[in-house]
Design an enzyme around this catalytic site. Sequence first.
Site, PDB file in Angstrom:
ATOM      1  N   HIS A  46      17.898 -80.786  22.032  1.00  0.00           N
ATOM      2  CA  HIS A  46      19.257 -80.315  21.777  1.00  0.00           C
ATOM      3  C   HIS A  46      20.275 -81.160  22.557  1.00  0.00           C
ATOM      4  CE1 HIS A  46      17.383 -78.555  25.220  1.00  0.00           C
ATOM      5  NE2 HIS A  46      18.438 -77.901  25.638  1.00  0.00           N
ATOM      6  N   LYS A  90      10.427 -85.256  24.875  1.00  0.00           N
ATOM      7  CA  LYS A  90      11.540 -84.289  24.909  1.00  0.00           C
ATOM      8  C   LYS A  90      12.855 -85.012  24.632  1.00  0.00           C
ATOM      9  CE  LYS A  90      14.104 -80.816  27.426  1.00  0.00           C
ATOM     10  NZ  LYS A  90      14.445 -80.155  28.666  1.00  0.00           N
ATOM     11  N   ASP A 123      26.807 -77.169  28.512  1.00  0.00           N
ATOM     12  CA  ASP A 123      26.450 -75.756  28.601  1.00  0.00           C
ATOM     13  C   ASP A 123      25.364 -75.514  27.564  1.00  0.00           C
ATOM     14  OD1 ASP A 123      27.252 -73.268  30.120  1.00  0.00           O
ATOM     15  OD2 ASP A 123      27.089 -72.521  28.068  1.00  0.00           O
TER      16      ASP A 123
HETATM   17  P1  ITT Z   1      25.563 -75.978  35.321  1.00  0.00           P
HETATM   18  O1  ITT Z   1      26.429 -74.854  34.777  1.00  0.00           O
HETATM   19  O2  ITT Z   1      25.911 -76.384  36.706  1.00  0.00           O
HETATM   20  O3  ITT Z   1      25.501 -77.150  34.375  1.00  0.00           O
HETATM   21  P2  ITT Z   1      23.417 -74.088  34.812  1.00  0.00           P
HETATM   22  O4  ITT Z   1      21.947 -74.111  35.054  1.00  0.00           O
HETATM   23  O5  ITT Z   1      24.182 -72.869  35.308  1.00  0.00           O
HETATM   24  O6  ITT Z   1      24.047 -75.427  35.417  1.00  0.00           O
HETATM   25  P3  ITT Z   1      24.006 -73.321  32.091  1.00  0.00           P
HETATM   26  O7  ITT Z   1      24.994 -72.300  32.488  1.00  0.00           O
HETATM   27  O8  ITT Z   1      24.335 -74.220  30.926  1.00  0.00           O
HETATM   28  O9  ITT Z   1      23.675 -74.299  33.283  1.00  0.00           O
HETATM   29  O10 ITT Z   1      22.624 -72.592  31.816  1.00  0.00           O
HETATM   30  C1  ITT Z   1      21.626 -73.225  31.099  1.00  0.00           C
HETATM   31  C2  ITT Z   1      20.288 -72.547  31.330  1.00  0.00           C
HETATM   32  O11 ITT Z   1      19.536 -72.664  30.103  1.00  0.00           O
HETATM   33  C3  ITT Z   1      19.550 -73.323  32.394  1.00  0.00           C
HETATM   34  O12 ITT Z   1      19.624 -72.664  33.613  1.00  0.00           O
HETATM   35  C4  ITT Z   1      18.138 -73.411  31.836  1.00  0.00           C
HETATM   36  O13 ITT Z   1      17.390 -72.322  32.356  1.00  0.00           O
HETATM   37  C5  ITT Z   1      18.285 -73.234  30.335  1.00  0.00           C
HETATM   38  N1  ITT Z   1      18.182 -74.535  29.669  1.00  0.00           N
HETATM   39  C6  ITT Z   1      19.181 -75.300  29.122  1.00  0.00           C
HETATM   40  N2  ITT Z   1      18.699 -76.455  28.645  1.00  0.00           N
HETATM   41  C7  ITT Z   1      17.379 -76.431  28.890  1.00  0.00           C
HETATM   42  C8  ITT Z   1      16.333 -77.339  28.651  1.00  0.00           C
HETATM   43  O14 ITT Z   1      16.547 -78.536  28.101  1.00  0.00           O
HETATM   44  N3  ITT Z   1      15.106 -76.996  29.026  1.00  0.00           N
HETATM   45  C9  ITT Z   1      14.874 -75.813  29.602  1.00  0.00           C
HETATM   46  N4  ITT Z   1      15.789 -74.882  29.900  1.00  0.00           N
HETATM   47  C10 ITT Z   1      17.045 -75.201  29.537  1.00  0.00           C
END
Ligand code: ITT
Length: 194
Positions: free
Chosen positions: A182, A177, A72
């Site tokens: 992170h 990257k 997450d």
């Molecule tokens: P899952 O829950 O199925 O894993 P999700 O896209 O809904 O997919 P999250 O709830 O964790 O996942 O939301 C994370 C959001 O944050 C994701 O949609 C990206 O837009 C952003 N994000 C996270 N890590 C990132 C990264 O490495 N580079 C760019 N954006 C990122």
Amino acid sequence: MKIIIASSNQGKIKEIKKFFNMDTYAYSEIMDYFDIVEDADTFKGNAILKAEAINNKLTLEQKKEFIVLSDDSGITVPSLGNVPGIYSARYAGANATSKDNLAKLINTLKENNLNKTPAYYTCAIAVIANDRLSTTHGWMHGNVIDEERGTNGFGYDPMFIPEGFNTTLGEMSEDIKKELSHRTQALNLAKYFI
Ligand code: ITT
């Protein structure tokens, strides 16, 4: 041992698969897609919800064969009151695409006359192996800018400049990257449990 990634975000899945030197599968390769409600109020809480949802679908045999790993993550902009944070995936609304979310954050910076301001990514990883749960975190600091540059990465990457660089993650190679991110920081710690 094999890993099941409890995610349906293709950007994350690609980065997590690239990180591990072992058999790694998106959960959709093992079972049918289903909706996982992410209603915790922390990254860690939502990572646990996702890992438990997938782990609960595994048979006893599959639990011996697979480690479940969830991610997450999101981006936080302190000068905008810490948005979007844990709401990064739904910043522009419940059914928003990552393009919509990126456009909304760019517009919000413009509305606040901020062309560049500090921001950071957070990643919480939850791992369940033999029904034992562990969690880790990683962060990447830098700045967000009020425009999109480059097409690499995913999500907010085209507007994020990591600390010590002049280009966005959208303009950088995947390998750079991978060194900074992170997700890599959190996965490096998760390796100890795995
Ligand atoms: P899952 O829950 O199925 O894993 P999700 O896209 O809904 O997919 P999250 O709830 O964790 O996942 O939301 C994370 C959001 O944050 C994701 O949609 C990206 O837009 C952003 N994000 C996270 N890590 C990132 C990264 O490495 N580079 C760019 N954006 C990122």
